[in-house]
Design a protein around this motif. Structure first.
Motif, PDB file in Angstrom:
ATOM      1  N   ASP A 116       0.821  -1.210   0.000  1.00 32.01           N
ATOM      2  CA  ASP A 116       0.000   0.000   0.000  1.00 32.01           C
ATOM      3  C   ASP A 116       0.857   1.264   0.000  1.00 32.01           C
ATOM      4  O   ASP A 116       0.498   2.273  -0.632  1.00 32.01           O
ATOM      5  CB  ASP A 116      -0.951  -0.005   1.198  1.00 32.01           C
ATOM      6  N   THR A 117       2.000   1.227   0.691  1.00 29.80           N
ATOM      7  CA  THR A 117       2.904   2.386   0.676  1.00 29.80           C
ATOM      8  C   THR A 117       3.485   2.585  -0.717  1.00 29.80           C
ATOM      9  O   THR A 117       3.642   3.724  -1.189  1.00 29.80           O
ATOM     10  CB  THR A 117       4.044   2.200   1.697  1.00 29.80           C
ATOM     11  N   VAL A 119       2.048   1.906  -3.520  1.00 27.78           N
ATOM     12  CA  VAL A 119       1.005   2.554  -4.330  1.00 27.78           C
ATOM     13  C   VAL A 119       0.865   4.024  -3.934  1.00 27.78           C
ATOM     14  O   VAL A 119       0.835   4.919  -4.793  1.00 27.78           O
ATOM     15  CB  VAL A 119      -0.344   1.828  -4.170  1.00 27.78           C
ATOM     16  N   GLU A 120       0.789   4.269  -2.641  1.00 26.81           N
ATOM     17  CA  GLU A 120       0.566   5.623  -2.148  1.00 26.81           C
ATOM     18  C   GLU A 120       1.658   6.580  -2.596  1.00 26.81           C
ATOM     19  O   GLU A 120       1.390   7.748  -2.921  1.00 26.81           O
ATOM     20  CB  GLU A 120       0.497   5.590  -0.614  1.00 26.81           C
ATOM     21  N   LEU A 191      -4.488  -5.696  -2.011  1.00 22.79           N
ATOM     22  CA  LEU A 191      -4.505  -4.234  -2.016  1.00 22.79           C
ATOM     23  C   LEU A 191      -5.596  -3.707  -1.094  1.00 22.79           C
ATOM     24  O   LEU A 191      -6.699  -4.257  -1.038  1.00 22.79           O
ATOM     25  CB  LEU A 191      -4.784  -3.716  -3.431  1.00 22.79           C
ATOM     26  N   GLY A 192      -5.293  -2.623  -0.395  1.00 21.82           N
ATOM     27  CA  GLY A 192      -6.333  -1.922   0.337  1.00 21.82           C
ATOM     28  C   GLY A 192      -7.264  -1.204  -0.627  1.00 21.82           C
ATOM     29  O   GLY A 192      -6.932  -1.004  -1.805  1.00 21.82           O
ATOM     30  N   ASN A 194      -8.187   1.943  -0.854  1.00 20.41           N
ATOM     31  CA  ASN A 194      -7.650   3.202  -1.384  1.00 20.41           C
ATOM     32  C   ASN A 194      -6.562   2.938  -2.423  1.00 20.41           C
ATOM     33  O   ASN A 194      -6.482   3.638  -3.448  1.00 20.41           O
ATOM     34  CB  ASN A 194      -7.081   4.056  -0.247  1.00 20.41           C
ATOM     35  N   ALA A 195      -5.732   1.921  -2.172  1.00 18.34           N
ATOM     36  CA  ALA A 195      -4.671   1.591  -3.125  1.00 18.34           C
ATOM     37  C   ALA A 195      -5.268   1.107  -4.442  1.00 18.34           C
ATOM     38  O   ALA A 195      -4.803   1.494  -5.524  1.00 18.34           O
ATOM     39  CB  ALA A 195      -3.748   0.532  -2.534  1.00 18.34           C
ATOM     40  N   ARG A 196      -6.281   0.295  -4.356  1.00 20.10           N
ATOM     41  CA  ARG A 196      -6.912  -0.201  -5.582  1.00 20.10           C
ATOM     42  C   ARG A 196      -7.522   0.941  -6.387  1.00 20.10           C
ATOM     43  O   ARG A 196      -7.375   0.996  -7.612  1.00 20.10           O
ATOM     44  CB  ARG A 196      -7.983  -1.238  -5.250  1.00 20.10           C
TER      45      ARG A 196
END
Length: 217
Positions: A116-117, A119-120, A191-192, A194-196
């Protein structure tokens, strides 16, 4: 430029993390009659990508390929991104503290990020890592905006059919090796939310391209 087989009038447009290492290896054997093996020259190791590069579509001389059978492989963008993270980040550790510059880390690019990091902060990693920038670039960067340019677009699930089609066009029995396998297998569920959503936005042009091409993913 695209990978070409002049005798057979075949042109392949590679996309990173869409079986391109495997297909390049197959092309080498078609052209040279022997399997590819990494080799050294003046102490420098040369891999398959040193023989066959991958360029953005806007740098291709497409006018020279009008009478070629042109094909490409399209991969689901989420699956492709997860493959990049697994292979380049977890397996090859291209974002380890020893690989990321102090400037990158000072800007907020955390070493060895979790998924997730990654992606963020993908824009940071793209800025400071040429390899990550190359491997996560949208597929339209390598395939252009018009899927109609290609005579055939294969999904990853259709790679066996690609081999059969290449055998028919080259008159040879071919093998498509499974390259770049390093790293754990990841699924969209890893994936979380928000990441998706972030990835859906990052690759919206790829999804539109696939829809325009009539690809069912």
């Amino acid at each position: 430029m695209a990978l070409i087989l002049p005798k057979q009038r075949i042109a392949y447009f590679p996309v990173p993390k869409a079986a391109c290492t495997s297909i390049k290896t197959m092309f080498f054997e078609i052209e040279n009659g022997v399997p590819f093996k990494p080799m050294q020259r003046h102490g420098q190791m040369f891999h398959i990508h040193n023989f066959y590069g991958t360029q953005p579509f806007n740098r291709q001389n497409t006018g020279q390929l009008q009478d070629f059978w042109r094909f490409a492989v399209y991969r689901d963008p989420i699956a492709r991104f997860l493959s990049c993270y697994s292979n380049r980040v977890l397996h090859f550790r291209e974002l380890s503290s020893g690989m990321l510059s102090q400037q990158a880390q000072a800007a907020g690019a955390l070493p060895d990020p979790d998924l997730d990091t990654f992606v963020e902060r993908i824009e940071l990693y793209r800025e400071f890592s040429p390899s990550i920038r190359h491997h996560v670039a949208p597929q339209v960067s390598f395939l252009g905006r018009e899927p109609g340019y290609f005579q055939r677009i294969y999904l990853m699930s259709e790679l066996p059919q690609l081999v059969r089609d290449m055998e028919a066009r080259t008159g040879r029995t071919l093998h498509l090796p499974h390259e770049q396998r390093g790293g754990p297998k990841l699924a969209p569920g890893d994936l979380g939310a928000n990441a998706r959503e972030s990835l859906l936005q990052l690759y919206r042009a790829d999804f539109r391209w696939a829809e325009k091409a009539g690809l069912s993913q």
